[in-house]
Write a protein that holds these residues in place. Sequence first.
Motif, PDB file in Angstrom:
ATOM      1  N   GLU A  41      -8.428  -0.882  11.722  1.00 52.21           N
ATOM      2  CA  GLU A  41      -7.747  -1.219  10.479  1.00 52.21           C
ATOM      3  C   GLU A  41      -8.017  -0.107   9.481  1.00 52.21           C
ATOM      4  O   GLU A  41      -9.142   0.355   9.361  1.00 52.21           O
ATOM      5  N   ASN A 243      -5.162  -7.078   7.375  1.00 52.96           N
ATOM      6  CA  ASN A 243      -4.215  -7.130   6.265  1.00 52.96           C
ATOM      7  C   ASN A 243      -3.364  -5.869   6.166  1.00 52.96           C
ATOM      8  O   ASN A 243      -2.247  -5.906   5.642  1.00 52.96           O
ATOM      9  N   ASN A 361      -0.711 -11.038  11.193  1.00 53.98           N
ATOM     10  CA  ASN A 361      -2.153 -11.106  10.960  1.00 53.98           C
ATOM     11  C   ASN A 361      -2.442 -12.247   9.998  1.00 53.98           C
ATOM     12  O   ASN A 361      -1.810 -12.336   8.934  1.00 53.98           O
ATOM     13  N   GLU A 362      -3.337 -13.113  10.368  1.00 48.38           N
ATOM     14  CA  GLU A 362      -3.775 -14.210   9.496  1.00 48.38           C
ATOM     15  C   GLU A 362      -2.598 -14.900   8.806  1.00 48.38           C
ATOM     16  O   GLU A 362      -2.592 -15.074   7.582  1.00 48.38           O
ATOM     17  N   GLU A 439     -11.568 -11.273  14.638  1.00 47.91           N
ATOM     18  CA  GLU A 439     -12.415 -10.746  13.561  1.00 47.91           C
ATOM     19  C   GLU A 439     -13.555 -11.726  13.372  1.00 47.91           C
ATOM     20  O   GLU A 439     -13.313 -12.887  13.014  1.00 47.91           O
TER      21      GLU A 439
HETATM   22  O1  AHR Z   1     -11.304  -6.959   8.357  1.00 50.70           O
HETATM   23  C1  AHR Z   1     -11.153  -7.189   7.010  1.00 50.70           C
HETATM   24  C2  AHR Z   1     -10.048  -8.182   6.688  1.00 50.70           C
HETATM   25  O2  AHR Z   1     -10.465  -9.469   7.003  1.00 50.70           O
HETATM   26  C3  AHR Z   1      -8.786  -8.043   7.446  1.00 50.70           C
HETATM   27  O3  AHR Z   1      -7.944  -7.150   6.872  1.00 50.70           O
HETATM   28  C4  AHR Z   1      -8.184  -9.400   7.410  1.00 50.70           C
HETATM   29  O4  AHR Z   1      -7.436  -9.669   8.553  1.00 50.70           O
HETATM   30  C5  AHR Z   1      -9.363 -10.302   7.242  1.00 50.70           C
HETATM   31  O5  AHR Z   1      -9.205 -11.149   6.197  1.00 50.70           O
END
Ligand code: AHR
Length: 639
Positions: A41, A243, A361-362, A439
């Motif tokens: 990321e 994110n 993502n999320e 994560e």
């Molecule tokens: O890894 C840090 C952040 O944590 C990522 O961007 C997100 O997916 C999560 O909230």
Amino acid sequence: MVLPKLLLLPLLAAGSAAVDISVSSSGGNKTSNIQYGIMEEEINHCGDGGLYAELIRNRAFQGGSEFPSSLDAWTSVNDATLSLKQLSNPLSSALPNSVNVKAAKGDKETGLANEGWWGIDVRRQKYTGSFYVKGSYKGVFKASLKSITSGETFATAHVDSKSVEDDWVQHRFTLMPRKDASNTNNTFSITFDPRHTKDGSLDFNLISLFPPTWNDRPNGLRRDLMQAMKDMGPKFLRFPGGNNLEGQTLPGRWKWNETIGPLKDRPGRATTWKYQETSGLGLVEYMEWCEDLEVEPIVAVWGGFALNGDAIPESELGPYVQDALDELEFLTGSVDTKFGALRAKVGHPEPWKVKYVEVGNEDNLNGGLESYKSYRFRMFHDAIKEKYPDIQILASTVDMTLPEKAGGDYHLYDIPDNFVSKFNFFDQYSPDNPVLLGEIAATQFNGEDINWDDTDFALYPWWIGSVAEAVFMIGAERSPALLGTTYAPFMMNLDNYQWSPTNLAFNADPSKTARSTSWHIYELFSHNHITTTLPTKSSVDFGPLYYIAGKDEDTNSHIFKAAVYNSTAEVPVSLSFDGVKSGSTAQLTVLTAPDAYSMNEVGQRDLVDRRVEQITAGEKGVFEFELPDLSVAVLKTDS
Ligand code: AHR
């Protein structure tokens, strides 16, 4: 190394009954073959300013409305005036900004210097550089690495000018410092003689300098960080993670096709992590990263949702679904396809294999779940499944009912105690819908509340947090539903980060890279891969000893993984495997740290103690040993 007797001898101390564990020879389940991995990321300068080995910060003055283009990291040499320009004939439409360097009156040498990503590592090795320049110049450029502290020049390349009045011309050079610099307080500079220009000025753009990279790839990756990842033994890389894939707004999403091809055609973008990215580390580089570490890519495609809560309406989502299909064709299609041909054009005729795709993502957060559940996931899922029936598709959440065979992604940032209390968390999931722990990290100390307004949690993983993660990971490994686990965020540049803790931490000096306390656990668990779990019977319940047992069918070994969390004394273990006889030998590895708050810091000694001992099964094939409080251990039989 030899374990202290206290650790290995059968426990005879009064009052401490051994935990008897007997492991059956059948009745378990097959496990995923990608159990431990990495998450990519653009955060914490772990890509730009980190793994992506480019040494020049702000090399092409990229910026936009969110993070305006600037001269950040650049200073003038002598009294030159540096001005940011948007020329009518820029280097490319992707890189419209450049710097004009104008000499002070009477200067014989003028130029600009860059301070790197908060330092530049200079040593006796070959550096490869290039820059674009525009303007008439009949002279020589000097490209140099210098110490800021002492002014000493470590290396200078003399580059004959090919520069012309009305066009951008690329110049290339190499640098070979005569000695290692004593620190990273160094600059890279380019100078020229203004007397041989038309008006004492020249325009520069895309100024780049690379040290030797992993596998010597051009536009490649930093060796120390790749080594740390390789040593960890990962099996997958999820990218572009988190994110940053989503973008702050819909137009700000990560766009795969803007991250490929020549660097001059990559515009870069505003990350969701408070800085502009160059996109030098793009889709192709992610796949090369996978190739180099021999890991499975988990390709995250944009799922029609941005962090500000905006979602693409159902009636308008089609082109974005098509964009994901195009991305997959770019990665996997033959050269006869439109996007396979594009891949060949950018230097990769051979298609890659992609077995895992995650949508978004999320999507359970920021108000995304409703649209994700009602149409977004389904539209991506159905289209991908139709064209690529063998791909394992993952939703970015587990908070929804998934179609048959689709998986989910669960993220957990919490205090250590809550990782431990979730030991059985995975029992609720079935292998029909596998779960990625995409994560996880213990982020704050026990007793604290997680504060999501400030993601500057503990600076580094600390030992009790790492042990708690191990307990949770053991719980997850027991489940046939587990696909894989990764720490997140994975890396940070200690000189400029947005979110700690991370699995690896570093600065500009590769010799100071810290492999965290959690890294050691991933390393131990990943290198002791259980291919089939085996049922266990024990005299006592889980806690403070948590464990899993199984077989590695590739080596025919039995494996026992354990963690001790919050025990008042050493835990004696009597372990037997059905079919393993008296006299059989095993290797026992035990990780401990000086105390619960031990952290592996950048530039400091590694505090994790790894003790390895051969032990022999006694009567009835029982292995006896003790595990101290806050320890993580693996026993692997020799066959
Ligand atoms: O890894 C840090 C952040 O944590 C990522 O961007 C997100 O997916 C999560 O909230």
